[in-house]
Design a protein around this motif. Sequence first.
Motif, short mmCIF file in Angstrom:
data_model
loop_
_atom_site.label_atom_id
_atom_site.label_comp_id
_atom_site.label_asym_id
_atom_site.label_seq_id
_atom_site.Cartn_x
_atom_site.Cartn_y
_atom_site.Cartn_z
N ILE A 42 -2.99 0.73 -20.65
CA ILE A 42 -2.71 2.12 -21.02
C ILE A 42 -1.21 2.36 -21.14
CG2 ILE A 42 -2.71 4.48 -20.06
CD1 ILE A 42 -5.31 3.85 -21.28
N THR A 73 2.79 1.64 -3.28
CA THR A 73 1.90 2.07 -4.36
C THR A 73 1.48 3.52 -4.18
OG1 THR A 73 1.07 -0.17 -4.43
CG2 THR A 73 -0.19 1.47 -5.61
N VAL A 94 -12.50 -7.05 -3.52
CA VAL A 94 -11.55 -5.95 -3.58
C VAL A 94 -10.34 -6.34 -4.42
CG1 VAL A 94 -9.93 -4.60 -2.22
CG2 VAL A 94 -12.26 -4.88 -1.43
N VAL A 117 -6.04 3.78 -4.10
CA VAL A 117 -4.81 4.44 -4.53
C VAL A 117 -4.49 4.04 -5.96
CG1 VAL A 117 -2.33 4.53 -4.15
CG2 VAL A 117 -3.88 4.68 -2.21
N THR A 118 -4.60 2.75 -6.23
CA THR A 118 -4.28 2.27 -7.58
C THR A 118 -5.26 2.84 -8.59
OG1 THR A 118 -3.53 0.22 -6.56
CG2 THR A 118 -3.84 0.20 -8.94
N LYS A 119 -6.50 2.96 -8.17
CA LYS A 119 -7.48 3.54 -9.09
C LYS A 119 -7.10 4.97 -9.45
CE LYS A 119 -11.89 2.41 -8.44
NZ LYS A 119 -13.21 2.50 -7.80
N GLN A 120 -6.66 5.72 -8.45
CA GLN A 120 -6.25 7.10 -8.74
C GLN A 120 -5.06 7.11 -9.69
OE1 GLN A 120 -5.54 9.70 -5.46
NE2 GLN A 120 -4.10 10.93 -6.64
N LEU A 121 -4.11 6.22 -9.41
CA LEU A 121 -2.94 6.14 -10.29
C LEU A 121 -3.38 5.85 -11.71
CD1 LEU A 121 0.10 5.89 -10.77
CD2 LEU A 121 -0.06 3.51 -10.03
N THR A 122 -4.30 4.94 -11.83
CA THR A 122 -4.78 4.54 -13.15
C THR A 122 -5.46 5.71 -13.85
OG1 THR A 122 -5.07 2.32 -12.33
CG2 THR A 122 -6.20 2.87 -14.37
N LEU A 151 -9.09 -4.67 -7.87
CA LEU A 151 -7.73 -4.17 -7.97
C LEU A 151 -7.08 -4.75 -9.22
CD1 LEU A 151 -5.41 -2.65 -6.75
CD2 LEU A 151 -4.86 -4.64 -5.38
N ILE A 170 -4.98 8.93 -13.35
CA ILE A 170 -3.95 9.90 -13.74
C ILE A 170 -3.23 9.45 -15.01
CG2 ILE A 170 -1.65 10.75 -13.06
CD1 ILE A 170 -3.76 12.33 -11.76
N VAL A 185 -6.77 -2.53 4.28
CA VAL A 185 -5.55 -2.23 3.53
C VAL A 185 -5.78 -2.48 2.04
CG1 VAL A 185 -3.20 -3.01 3.10
CG2 VAL A 185 -3.96 -2.62 5.43
N SER A 186 -6.41 -3.60 1.74
CA SER A 186 -6.66 -3.93 0.34
C SER A 186 -7.56 -2.90 -0.31
CB SER A 186 -7.31 -5.31 0.22
OG SER A 186 -6.42 -6.30 0.61
N ASN A 187 -8.55 -2.46 0.44
CA ASN A 187 -9.47 -1.46 -0.11
C ASN A 187 -8.75 -0.15 -0.38
OD1 ASN A 187 -11.97 -0.98 -1.06
ND2 ASN A 187 -12.83 -0.29 0.89
N ARG A 188 -7.89 0.25 0.56
CA ARG A 188 -7.11 1.46 0.36
C ARG A 188 -6.23 1.32 -0.88
NH1 ARG A 188 -7.46 4.33 5.35
NH2 ARG A 188 -9.66 3.89 5.68
N LEU A 189 -5.59 0.20 -0.97
CA LEU A 189 -4.71 -0.05 -2.10
C LEU A 189 -5.49 0.09 -3.40
CD1 LEU A 189 -2.02 -0.96 -3.15
CD2 LEU A 189 -2.74 -3.31 -2.86
N ASN A 190 -6.69 -0.44 -3.37
CA ASN A 190 -7.57 -0.35 -4.52
C ASN A 190 -7.81 1.10 -4.92
OD1 ASN A 190 -9.19 -1.33 -6.46
ND2 ASN A 190 -10.47 -2.54 -5.10
N THR A 192 1.99 6.45 -6.81
CA THR A 192 0.87 7.28 -7.25
C THR A 192 1.18 8.76 -7.09
OG1 THR A 192 -0.61 5.52 -6.60
CG2 THR A 192 -1.59 7.68 -6.93
N THR A 208 -4.17 7.23 -17.18
CA THR A 208 -5.06 7.09 -18.33
C THR A 208 -5.36 8.45 -18.97
OG1 THR A 208 -6.07 5.20 -17.23
CG2 THR A 208 -7.28 6.13 -19.07
N LEU A 238 -4.53 -0.09 -16.11
CA LEU A 238 -3.34 0.74 -16.04
C LEU A 238 -2.25 0.16 -16.92
CD1 LEU A 238 -1.62 2.94 -14.72
CD2 LEU A 238 -1.21 1.40 -12.82
N ASN A 270 0.82 -1.20 0.00
CA ASN A 270 0.00 0.00 0.00
C ASN A 270 0.86 1.26 0.00
OD1 ASN A 270 -2.31 1.40 0.10
ND2 ASN A 270 -3.15 0.33 1.87
N VAL A 295 -8.40 -2.93 -12.26
CA VAL A 295 -7.88 -1.58 -12.37
C VAL A 295 -6.43 -1.62 -12.82
CG1 VAL A 295 -7.23 0.45 -11.03
CG2 VAL A 295 -9.46 -0.61 -10.68
#
Lengths: 336, 336, 336, 336, 336
Positions: free
Chosen positions: D280, B274, D266, C273-278, D270, C280, C266-271, B278, C282, D277, B271, D273
């Motif tokens: 892309i 990543t 989740v 964060v990764t979504k935001q990265l994706t 992930l 950006i 933690v996994s949900n947060r990671l999700n 990010t 994309t 990423l 986390n 997502v």
Amino acid sequence: MPRPGESPRASLIGHDGLVKAYLIALDGSEVDASQEAAVRLFNEGKLLWLDLFDPDDETLARLSGFLGIHPLATKDAQQFGQRPKIEDYDGFTQIVAYGVQSITEPLVEVHCFYSQHYLVTVRKSDCAAFADVRELLTRHVIKHPSRLMLLHRLLGELTDGFFPVLSDFDERIDTTQDAILAKPTDQQLADLFQMKRWLIMVRKVVTPQRDMIASLVSGVTELPGMTREIERYFRDLYDHLIRISDLVDSYRDLLSGALDSYLSVVSNRLNQVTKQLTIIATIFLPLSFLTGFFGQNFGWMVHRLTSLPVFLVLGIGTELAAVTGLLLLFRRRGWF
Amino acid sequence: MPRPGESPRASLIGHDGLVKAYLIALDGSEVDASQEAAVRLFNEGKLLWLDLFDPDDETLARLSGFLGIHPLATKDAQQFGQRPKIEDYDGFTQIVAYGVQSITEPLVEVHCFYSQHYLVTVRKSDCAAFADVRELLTRHVIKHPSRLMLLHRLLGELTDGFFPVLSDFDERIDTTQDAILAKPTDQQLADLFQMKRWLIMVRKVVTPQRDMIASLVSGVTELPGMTREIERYFRDLYDHLIRISDLVDSYRDLLSGALDSYLSVVSNRLNQVTKQLTIIATIFLPLSFLTGFFGQNFGWMVHRLTSLPVFLVLGIGTELAAVTGLLLLFRRRGWF
Amino acid sequence: MPRPGESPRASLIGHDGLVKAYLIALDGSEVDASQEAAVRLFNEGKLLWLDLFDPDDETLARLSGFLGIHPLATKDAQQFGQRPKIEDYDGFTQIVAYGVQSITEPLVEVHCFYSQHYLVTVRKSDCAAFADVRELLTRHVIKHPSRLMLLHRLLGELTDGFFPVLSDFDERIDTTQDAILAKPTDQQLADLFQMKRWLIMVRKVVTPQRDMIASLVSGVTELPGMTREIERYFRDLYDHLIRISDLVDSYRDLLSGALDSYLSVVSNRLNQVTKQLTIIATIFLPLSFLTGFFGQNFGWMVHRLTSLPVFLVLGIGTELAAVTGLLLLFRRRGWF
Amino acid sequence: MPRPGESPRASLIGHDGLVKAYLIALDGSEVDASQEAAVRLFNEGKLLWLDLFDPDDETLARLSGFLGIHPLATKDAQQFGQRPKIEDYDGFTQIVAYGVQSITEPLVEVHCFYSQHYLVTVRKSDCAAFADVRELLTRHVIKHPSRLMLLHRLLGELTDGFFPVLSDFDERIDTTQDAILAKPTDQQLADLFQMKRWLIMVRKVVTPQRDMIASLVSGVTELPGMTREIERYFRDLYDHLIRISDLVDSYRDLLSGALDSYLSVVSNRLNQVTKQLTIIATIFLPLSFLTGFFGQNFGWMVHRLTSLPVFLVLGIGTELAAVTGLLLLFRRRGWF
Amino acid sequence: MPRPGESPRASLIGHDGLVKAYLIALDGSEVDASQEAAVRLFNEGKLLWLDLFDPDDETLARLSGFLGIHPLATKDAQQFGQRPKIEDYDGFTQIVAYGVQSITEPLVEVHCFYSQHYLVTVRKSDCAAFADVRELLTRHVIKHPSRLMLLHRLLGELTDGFFPVLSDFDERIDTTQDAILAKPTDQQLADLFQMKRWLIMVRKVVTPQRDMIASLVSGVTELPGMTREIERYFRDLYDHLIRISDLVDSYRDLLSGALDSYLSVVSNRLNQVTKQLTIIATIFLPLSFLTGFFGQNFGWMVHRLTSLPVFLVLGIGTELAAVTGLLLLFRRRGWF
């Protein structure tokens, strides 16, 4: 036991010559398994063991009628797929037990009908235990065995056959676990699932098989011919079954441990891969920004980027400074 | 006990001089373990303890014949790999118990044959408990012990040997857990799996060992020579075994907790990594876009990007605005 | 109980003045805990309670000899680390029980020797329960108590001491769970592991303590002086122990739930964060490609990119079209 | 039952008018719950049911003295927080049972004191079951009930009150599970944890409540006035409690399944997502490299990039080739 | 059984023609299920089996009154949702059992009222077992059955109906597991959850159904008409129920294994995807940096990048060197 009628019917075993059977006389010698031979031995009280391999329903029914075996017990032997159990009937005892050949083959279900006058076994697949016991008998290693000791021997061989197979299984868990730690693949998951399935199947027969022998040893179920000395041998068999049952429980634990560690290894790998990605991106995204910056077409800027010192300071220097700063940052985080 | 024949055969112990054995007389003194000495002591009723170290099958068989030990019990002692158990035979009692040396060595299996006339132990590996008891005897710390108290002492030392090893194990769980929290590695997973395996193995012997002593204490199994006072000592031993069994269960729980936290730590690290990736990408991708934009070769645009103010506003200003905006966004999300 | 010899030896308690002890007479008054006082009270049959705080082995051994306490029981009190248990000896009963001070301190082990003539307690650390009972006695809240009711009171106070501590523990689980949902950290994992360890330790003593009282209430173990009325009080104590044991089981469940939710959070947060990265990446990777495209030095292209309309369409228009298209795509996926 | 003294003391119930109570006479009619009324009814043997709502300790103590209730039972009713239990005293039986109002409210603890002369209930919060039973009585649906049938009715209503609440709970699990599959949020985790906590609380009272009724039905505990016919009704109640207990176990399973699937959903999101990423980046990083390549200021290269064909082949062609190649690669991997 | 009054009331069954019922006489023949027929058969002692399909409460109540069925048992049959149980009443025995139609349909609850004079069954949904038994009766496969053997047959058909459905379930687990390994989707999670729910439901009825038959076989509950021979058939039924119960436990294990492997597969996929992303980024970010570097507008640099050799070395060479270096690095890490 209600002795069946005196007139043996024709074609008792293998009425069309297709039923495979082994017939052993009381002195341990193997007799050609024709119907007449079985009837004659039984009538003379010399029938030790009749081992039927995948008999058709009709043969089994006729035989049962002849030997006085209850229809319910016969039906079980026709259907198979029973749990290990011991069932006391008038004049005979029905015993269902399981053996194993290898991890890849299905378990071997054996139906035994034991009485003071015979031991009949019915099975649908082959199992080394049978050949072994037959050989011991014909080689006269076991001399003048009682039918009960023969039953013990057979159950014992079936049971002990689990040890080498479980030992293989043990090794396979270890191999898989090592392989997972080396490089986790989807195939290992499929293997673990299959191993779990196999173990569940084994467990489903070992536990009742153990309890069945326990009921014999504790005297809840009684077999004719049981003496204190023979009971000791059954107690030994019981001990082996407990050990097998313990082993199965251990492997269950280890399997679930292996699955857990799979997930952990994968996550750890992911972590390392992501860390590398992050390092690469953290180094090169800023550098690319810098090169991009000095690649812009602002006239004012371009006119001031002409001399060598400017190139060395802004073109090379800023880049080096960025890289140095990032490496220091990584070292402080302990990433190298 | 059926007293065996009077004529002791030659070469009872170590017929080829290779079997290691310890022979203790009833007064606690150690006697040179020759065959004649053992036979003489036994015939004189002065045999206290005969401790055989990895005897060959033949020696064991001959000895068993001499002492009247049942073939089934002898076979167990030849094969090893038995569960802890207590088995009552005519004239003697067979006891299988386990001790431990260290986390890395396999458990020590001990077969005891106890009767009113002797205590025979058979084992295949060394264990401090034996030397300790022998020393206590020869130093006369234990004076004129009964064979039963000696058996208790031996089982007690074997059992108490688990405590320091389990204490090491406890510490190792803690160390591993701390190491995981500090930095999770694949090696820790392999360690945890191995520790689990060891614990399963220990559990497999401790539980039946406990139950075996329970059957002694509750009077289900009776040993000749047992008095209320000696029973109290066995009860104490039983208590120790319960504690060991409880400890094993606790460690099992802690191990699985350690594995779970491994996964959680790894995920948490992932986390953070990543998140950093990010942040870097979120800052530098927009900036790079901006520099790229002004690096385009559109004539119209290039002709208007010539003055200093334009450079300051579009070249520097937009970049600063973007960085400021992103930092504000990150702060609002609590990422700094 | 075999009454010990008449001649009390010198320096019974605190032979070197270091042993802390409390001595209570039958009327509830506290007597200065000298050796002479204890002996005199015991000989007069007025010894109610002797509470020894961390006595040295010698003192304990001498005292045991004087009071007729069995060496096995004395050894337990010297070694500590016993399980809660009740053990019936000739003339006295040994009771091992545990109390608790707080989550951070180790449990308080108490060894009680109860007979019709005395109640002796041995402990190595302090526990509020003792001071509380002593105060109740000296304030004469409990008037002329029997030794058995005193024992009940003591065990009751030790047991009830668990309630507030477990209540703290409960709150701590909730706090940790809330903190995990707010922001998961490695520290929380360490906390959860430590809490698990504490709970396992508590469980290891509460279960046998409950069973010990159960054996008293069900009459398996008998204490001299037990009446139906007093038994009712022990039944009440038993009830409290069941509740504590239930609580411990609940917390065990909740702790493992907290660990599971840690991983999930933690996994949900990671999700996210990764979504935001994706998002950006994309958006900006295509845009950067476009700017890069028009920054190429193809002469033919550069010559055609000179007019304002071209800049507006190709320089601005394509970028806007790309952004618009991507935003529409994200909306359709429900990412905003 | 030792009949208490003849002279009823003043202010039995609600000495300061604050204690809420319901008083029902033997014919089912509700009487104004004054102290005199209760005493009169009791003395006349017409006291059916006295239902006290959150009485102060003093009132409870005085009442207990009057009715001959043991101080231990009174103390429980003053403290609350007891486990469901049935305790046999001289002259009366203490029963602690639990009811439920809704998922969000705490459970309703009810203390019953049942004897042949009265049924007294004490509770601190409201529960529909009480009003329901009272209404049945006053509407004479239950005619001339015995005190035991009334007790059964009350316990039955308390127990049956669990069914609709558990049914709500069931639905809530399903809703949450569906919501998780639709879009996992942190809030759902908090919900699941809270639901788990609630379920643990319910389980902690339902299991002993079931065992308590079991002890009634199996005859371990006897209630005065029990007939074979009434026992049948209690057996029915027992059946309901088993069903509730089974339901609670099922929900426990489902809850842990929901938590597991949370993590899985989740992770799956992930995965998707991250895959996007990767797509892309895999498309645009190579393209950007190509545009960057032809944006370099190498004089030799720039002089050769002037014609249209060169632009079409190198500027457009390579990019198209790269995109086509990547799309083919993705298709082969099954990503589209 | 208290024989009900002689005057049968009108409209016993289907008073408004809506209740579907089957009526079988003692000789196995099916009789038109009118009220008169049922009453006549019952009065003549020829009522074998009355099978009611979803009767309204009133019909059921009237019938119960007529046949002497206890109101509690009638109430259960009106409410449904009971656990499998056997309850002994005066004159009749109430048996609740469950059958199954398919994985997608709810279980079939059957209430049986068995006495020496009748067998009445009540159910609210259809189940093949009923038609099968009826057919066997009317085709006279079962000749002159006793009411008890009919009950056995019915329970046996209901029980055996579980085997094919569970076999489907088994296959579905395998299919899902294979699908997960091929490509994990959210839908599979929803399926697994639903399968778990179904299995929990089945388990909730199979376990008590098994225990119910166990109580019959062990003689705890006695049915009038039971002989040693019939008991053997019930023992066989018991055996089938154990097998079903074992199967359910196995599937539970397999389901949780499938859920675990889901998570593992997803994580492994994520790992691969991320690895690809990392490879792409690790290759192209450095390359883009290089192209960016030579795209900068430093006059000094631009003037020195004019010749072909410079382009080949710096423009092409550095890029090739970077790619080569990275590929070597990847190979050393075993990524290809």
